[in-house]
Design an enzyme around this catalytic site. Structure first.
Site, short mmCIF file in Angstrom:
data_model
loop_
_atom_site.label_atom_id
_atom_site.label_comp_id
_atom_site.label_asym_id
_atom_site.label_seq_id
_atom_site.Cartn_x
_atom_site.Cartn_y
_atom_site.Cartn_z
N ASN A 150 -8.28 -2.89 -21.39
CA ASN A 150 -7.49 -3.62 -22.45
C ASN A 150 -6.89 -4.35 -22.05
O ASN A 150 -6.17 -5.30 -22.02
CB ASN A 150 -6.77 -1.99 -22.23
CG ASN A 150 -6.10 -2.07 -21.03
OD1 ASN A 150 -6.82 -2.14 -19.54
ND2 ASN A 150 -4.87 -1.22 -21.12
N GLU A 248 -4.98 4.01 -10.79
CA GLU A 248 -3.81 3.41 -11.89
C GLU A 248 -4.53 4.12 -13.43
O GLU A 248 -6.02 3.89 -13.81
CB GLU A 248 -3.74 2.20 -12.02
CG GLU A 248 -4.30 1.32 -10.97
CD GLU A 248 -2.04 1.78 -11.02
OE1 GLU A 248 -1.38 2.32 -11.03
OE2 GLU A 248 -1.50 1.47 -9.19
N CYS A 282 -1.75 1.29 -20.76
CA CYS A 282 -1.10 1.95 -20.11
C CYS A 282 0.09 2.94 -20.32
O CYS A 282 0.34 3.94 -19.57
CB CYS A 282 -1.94 1.80 -18.91
SG CYS A 282 -2.09 0.67 -17.84
N GLU A 459 -0.17 -0.76 -7.42
CA GLU A 459 -0.77 -1.91 -7.16
C GLU A 459 0.89 -3.33 -7.67
O GLU A 459 1.66 -3.34 -8.05
CB GLU A 459 -1.51 -2.65 -8.72
CG GLU A 459 -3.09 -0.82 -8.62
CD GLU A 459 -4.25 -2.08 -9.54
OE1 GLU A 459 -3.88 -2.11 -10.52
OE2 GLU A 459 -4.96 -1.24 -9.10
#
Ligand code: NAP
Length: 489
Positions: A150, A248, A282, A459
């Protein structure tokens, strides 16, 4: 047909067993590339080459490593428009979002390059005289990077750049739906002067090529972004070999709209969060938790605005929503619409597969009268589907926000500072936005989630370096005699 190869030990090569797979434009269904599919032998070569390159790369001074990243960042900037167009063709997101995807890669590359002159440790006083204490950072070794489709260039860059500046050597496996942007990124790093073997790229099915990376004994750490199921599996497998894992994973991100909110601003945020990237982020805003006093007005405004969204080819500047990534994702979204209807939610807009072009398009969809226990309110759909849930006040709204297993992003629209701070304090999420949508992470701040969204790593920001280094504590005793901590004090 353009052919794309594997990158192992500084060479672009074909797969050792000659297998390939296709990359398809999700808007037109045209074939855009033929890709080499790595064999297990290729994965082993990639890991061996990274292992071989580690000693030299990890002992190269970080400011020298940074020079390569700075050059790469400048090349990314020069090629931004071209890469964004390629990204829209490969992944489908509209051009202005594709430019944002490339910009995130540029930003993290500059940011990580800057870390080359930081990579801070700590110093602290010793409890004993003539003794010095400090921490230093060491790279992890050979790290496996596995990425989703994505954010085809931003997510690989978010992992590659901090991992490189920290002195690791890498094996990257991009998503099979979008490997071309990773290939372009690797080519840029190669051109910027990255030595052969430091970054290797293999492609192919997750459960074969990805799994081989996870299981390889020389891989010391795995950085993974993707679905909860895959993340759980990787965590379990890597634990058997005591590998470091950063995950993640998914989200079911809420926007709370209070009765004192600016409703037009909230609608802007819901449209951007719910239907931007066709809901395939997400951090997508898939739940709207609206105060009962304004829910009807909010719904009416949202439906009106959503109806005006234009679906089509993301290369056209007037298109708002592109396709979803592939047919299985399209069918999954369709199935969730049926689930929502069967659960008793009210489908007030969209809900159907549509064909403005041959690709995988789904109408922007809104469900009202959704209750927190419904599957469409709890499970990640990863498509353009927004569920609206009613709440009687802030406490109930936060309770609903927290009632799912994920905890990535969250948002509240309110004019009341108390509501804003209560949301910051009490929403279980890695990110909370006030009067802004659930999407819009900036690369110099930590990014990640709580609960099933991840395993505690973050991150980007300074925490990106935490992900890719380990700390060594150093004691230097210059007293010339035996000194015993805890005993001689
Ligand atoms: P996915 O199916 O889990 O795939 C992600 C990556 O893992 C792909 O490269 C995939 O390869 C690979 N893979 C699949 N099975 C594997 C296995 N057994 N071992 C090793 N690797 C394996 O996820 P996706 O559908 O691509 O991505 C969507 C998901 O990513 C959503 O849940 C979304 O929320 C999440 N996501 C999270 C974040 C975040 O930062 N929290 C950001 C973006 C996306 P193939 O492509 O070959 O299948």
């Amino acid at each position: 047909m353009k052919e794309y190869k594997l990158f192992i030990d500084g060479e672009w090569i074909r797969s050792s067993d000659g297998q390939t797979f296709d990359d398809v434009d999700p808007t037109t269904l045209e074939l855009i590339g033929k890709l080499q599919k790595a064999s297990l032998e290729d994965v082993n070569s990639a890991v061996d080459s990274a292992d071989h390159a580690f000693e030299k790369w990890s002992s190269t001074p970080a400011p020298q490593r940074a020079k390569i990243l700075f050059r790469a960042a400048r090349m990314l900037e020069e090629r931004k428009e071209e890469l964004a167009r390629l990204l829209t063709v490969e992944m489908g997101k509209v051009l202005k979002e594709a430019r944002g995807d490339v910009q995130e890669a540029i930003d993290i590359t500059y940011y990580a390059a800057g870390e080359g002159r930081r990579l801070f440790g700590e110093t602290t006083p010793s409890e004993l005289p003539d003794k010095f204490c400090m921490t230093i950072r060491r790279p992890l070794g050979v790290v496996g990077l596995i990425t989703p489709w994505n954010f085809p260039i931003a997510i690989p860059a978010w992992k590659i750049m901090p991992a490189l500046i920290s002195g690791n050597t890498l094996v990257l496996k991009p998503a099979s739906d979008t490997p071309i942007l990773s290939i372009e990124l690797v080519k840029i790093l190669e051109k910027a002067g990255l030595p052969g073997g430091v970054l290797n790229l293999v492609m192919g099915e997750g459960n074969i090529v990805g799994s081989a990376i996870v299981h390889h004994p020389k891989i010391r750490a795995v950085s993974f972004t993707g679905s909860l199921d895959t993340g759980k599996w990787i965590l379990g497998e890597a634990a058997k070999e005591m590998k470091k894992v950063s995950l993640e994973l998914g989200g079911k991100n809420p926007i709370i709209v209070m009765d004192d909110a600016d409703l037009d601003l909230a609608v802007d945020g819901i449209i951007w969060g719910g239907f931007g990237t066709t809901g395939q982020r997400c951090t997508a805003a898939s739940r709207v938790i609206a105060h009962e006093k304004i829910i009807m007005e909010l719904q009416a405004k949202l439906i009106k605005r959503t109806k005006a969204l234009r679906l089509g080819n993301g290369l056209l500047e007037n298109v708002d929503v592109g396709p979803v990534i592939n047919n299985s994702q399209l069918q999954k979204i369709n199935k969730y619409v049926d689930i929502g209807k069967n659960e008793g939610a009210n489908l007030v807009l969209g809900g159907k597969i549509t064909k403005p072009l041959p690709g995988y398009f789904f109408e922007p969809t809104i469900f009202t009268d959704v209750t927190p226990d419904m599957r469409i309110a709890r499970e990640e759909i990863f498509g353009p589907v927004v569920s609206i849930i009613s709440a009687s006040g802030l406490d109930e709204a936060i309770g609903i926000a927290n009632s799912v297993e994920y905890g990535l992003s969250s948002s509240i629209y309110t004019a009341n500072i108390r509501n804003a701070f209560k949301a910051i304090e009490n929403i279980e999420a890695g990110i909370t936005y006030i009067n802004a949508s659930t999407i819009g992470a900036e690369t110099h701040l930590p990014f990640g989630g709580v609960k099933s969204t991840g395993n505690g790593t973050r991150e980007a920001g300074t925490t990106a370096i935490e992900e890719f280094t380990e700390i060594k504590t150093v004691y230097i005793d210059y007293s010339g005699k035996l000194q015993k901590a805890q005993i001689d004090v």
